[in-house]
Design a protein around this motif. Structure first.
Motif, short mmCIF file in Angstrom:
data_model
loop_
_atom_site.label_atom_id
_atom_site.label_comp_id
_atom_site.label_asym_id
_atom_site.label_seq_id
_atom_site.Cartn_x
_atom_site.Cartn_y
_atom_site.Cartn_z
N LEU A 4 34.72 6.73 41.06
CA LEU A 4 35.12 7.04 39.70
C LEU A 4 36.61 6.76 39.60
N VAL A 5 36.99 5.97 38.62
CA VAL A 5 38.38 5.57 38.47
C VAL A 5 38.86 5.91 37.07
N GLU A 6 39.93 6.71 37.02
CA GLU A 6 40.52 7.08 35.73
C GLU A 6 41.66 6.13 35.39
N SER A 7 41.92 6.01 34.11
CA SER A 7 43.08 5.26 33.64
C SER A 7 43.51 5.81 32.29
N GLY A 8 44.70 5.42 31.86
CA GLY A 8 45.16 5.80 30.52
C GLY A 8 46.20 6.89 30.50
N GLY A 9 46.54 7.46 31.66
CA GLY A 9 47.57 8.49 31.67
C GLY A 9 48.94 7.89 31.41
N GLY A 10 49.92 8.76 31.24
CA GLY A 10 51.28 8.28 31.00
C GLY A 10 52.16 9.37 30.45
N LEU A 11 53.30 8.94 29.92
CA LEU A 11 54.29 9.85 29.34
C LEU A 11 54.24 9.73 27.83
N VAL A 12 54.17 10.86 27.15
CA VAL A 12 54.09 10.85 25.69
C VAL A 12 54.87 12.05 25.16
N LEU A 20 42.24 8.78 27.72
CA LEU A 20 41.89 8.57 29.12
C LEU A 20 40.51 7.92 29.20
N SER A 21 40.36 7.08 30.22
CA SER A 21 39.08 6.45 30.49
C SER A 21 38.68 6.71 31.93
N CYS A 22 37.39 6.75 32.16
CA CYS A 22 36.85 6.94 33.50
C CYS A 22 35.63 6.04 33.63
N GLN A 82 39.83 11.54 24.37
CA GLN A 82 40.86 11.31 23.36
C GLN A 82 41.65 12.58 23.20
N MET A 83 42.94 12.51 23.46
CA MET A 83 43.80 13.68 23.43
C MET A 83 44.82 13.51 22.30
N ASN A 84 44.73 14.36 21.30
CA ASN A 84 45.64 14.33 20.16
C ASN A 84 46.49 15.60 20.12
N SER A 85 47.54 15.54 19.35
CA SER A 85 48.43 16.70 19.18
C SER A 85 48.81 17.29 20.54
N LEU A 86 49.22 16.44 21.44
CA LEU A 86 49.51 16.88 22.80
C LEU A 86 50.69 17.83 22.83
N LYS A 87 50.60 18.78 23.76
CA LYS A 87 51.63 19.80 23.94
C LYS A 87 52.19 19.69 25.36
N PRO A 88 53.42 20.17 25.57
CA PRO A 88 53.97 20.13 26.94
C PRO A 88 53.06 20.82 27.96
N GLU A 89 52.35 21.86 27.53
CA GLU A 89 51.46 22.56 28.47
C GLU A 89 50.21 21.76 28.82
N ASP A 90 50.01 20.62 28.18
CA ASP A 90 48.91 19.72 28.58
C ASP A 90 49.30 18.85 29.76
N THR A 91 50.57 18.91 30.15
CA THR A 91 51.01 18.13 31.30
C THR A 91 50.22 18.52 32.54
N ALA A 92 49.62 17.53 33.17
CA ALA A 92 48.74 17.80 34.32
C ALA A 92 48.25 16.49 34.90
N VAL A 93 47.65 16.57 36.06
CA VAL A 93 46.84 15.47 36.58
C VAL A 93 45.42 15.71 36.09
N TYR A 94 44.86 14.72 35.43
CA TYR A 94 43.52 14.83 34.86
C TYR A 94 42.53 14.09 35.76
N TYR A 95 41.45 14.78 36.07
CA TYR A 95 40.42 14.25 36.95
C TYR A 95 39.11 14.11 36.19
N GLN A 117 47.95 10.94 35.92
CA GLN A 117 49.00 11.87 35.47
C GLN A 117 49.23 11.74 33.97
N VAL A 118 49.25 12.89 33.30
CA VAL A 118 49.63 12.96 31.89
C VAL A 118 50.85 13.86 31.80
N THR A 119 51.92 13.35 31.22
CA THR A 119 53.14 14.11 31.06
C THR A 119 53.52 14.13 29.59
#
Length: 122
Positions: A4-12, A20-22, A82-95, A117-119
């Protein structure tokens, strides 16, 4: 061998969006539940974010309801977040994970991706 391979993380910036895609690949007979967990800091436990069960539908953690949406493309063994209205507390590594079977006779096991990683900056 299953991957399983994730992609789409980054800094926002806060208030922004990411998708994110998997993709699950390898010897796969069937996939049941797929979903997303996240780990917000090293040493913390992973927490469930969203899951998608065939015939039942999605489940979301209270902290992301109304902001995150998960969907699947079963033909391509893919899962999206699909992650909208992101908040600093959403910062995490997503699996990404998937409960899947590699043959008709095999039991179902949970397979995990390496994480992305999503930051979210304030």
């Amino acid at each position: 061998q299953v991957q399983l391979v994730e992609s789409g993380g980054g800094l926002v910036q806060a208030g922004g969006s990411l998708r994110l895609s998997c993709v699950a690949s390898g010897s796969i007979f069937s996939i049941n539940v797929m979903g997303w967990y996240r780990r917000q800091a090293p040493g913390n436990q992973r927490e469930a974010v969203a899951t998608l069960t065939p015939g039942i539908g999605p489940w979301y953690a209270d902290s992301v309801k109304g902001r995150f949406t998960t969907s699947r493309d079963n033909a391509n063994n893919s899962l999206y977040l699909q992650m909208n209205s992101l908040k600093p507390e959403d910062t995490a590594v997503y699996y990404c994970f998937g409960n899947l079977r590699v043959s008709r006779a095999s039991p179902s096991y949970a397979y995990w991706g390496q994480g992305t990683q999503v930051t979210v900056s304030s």
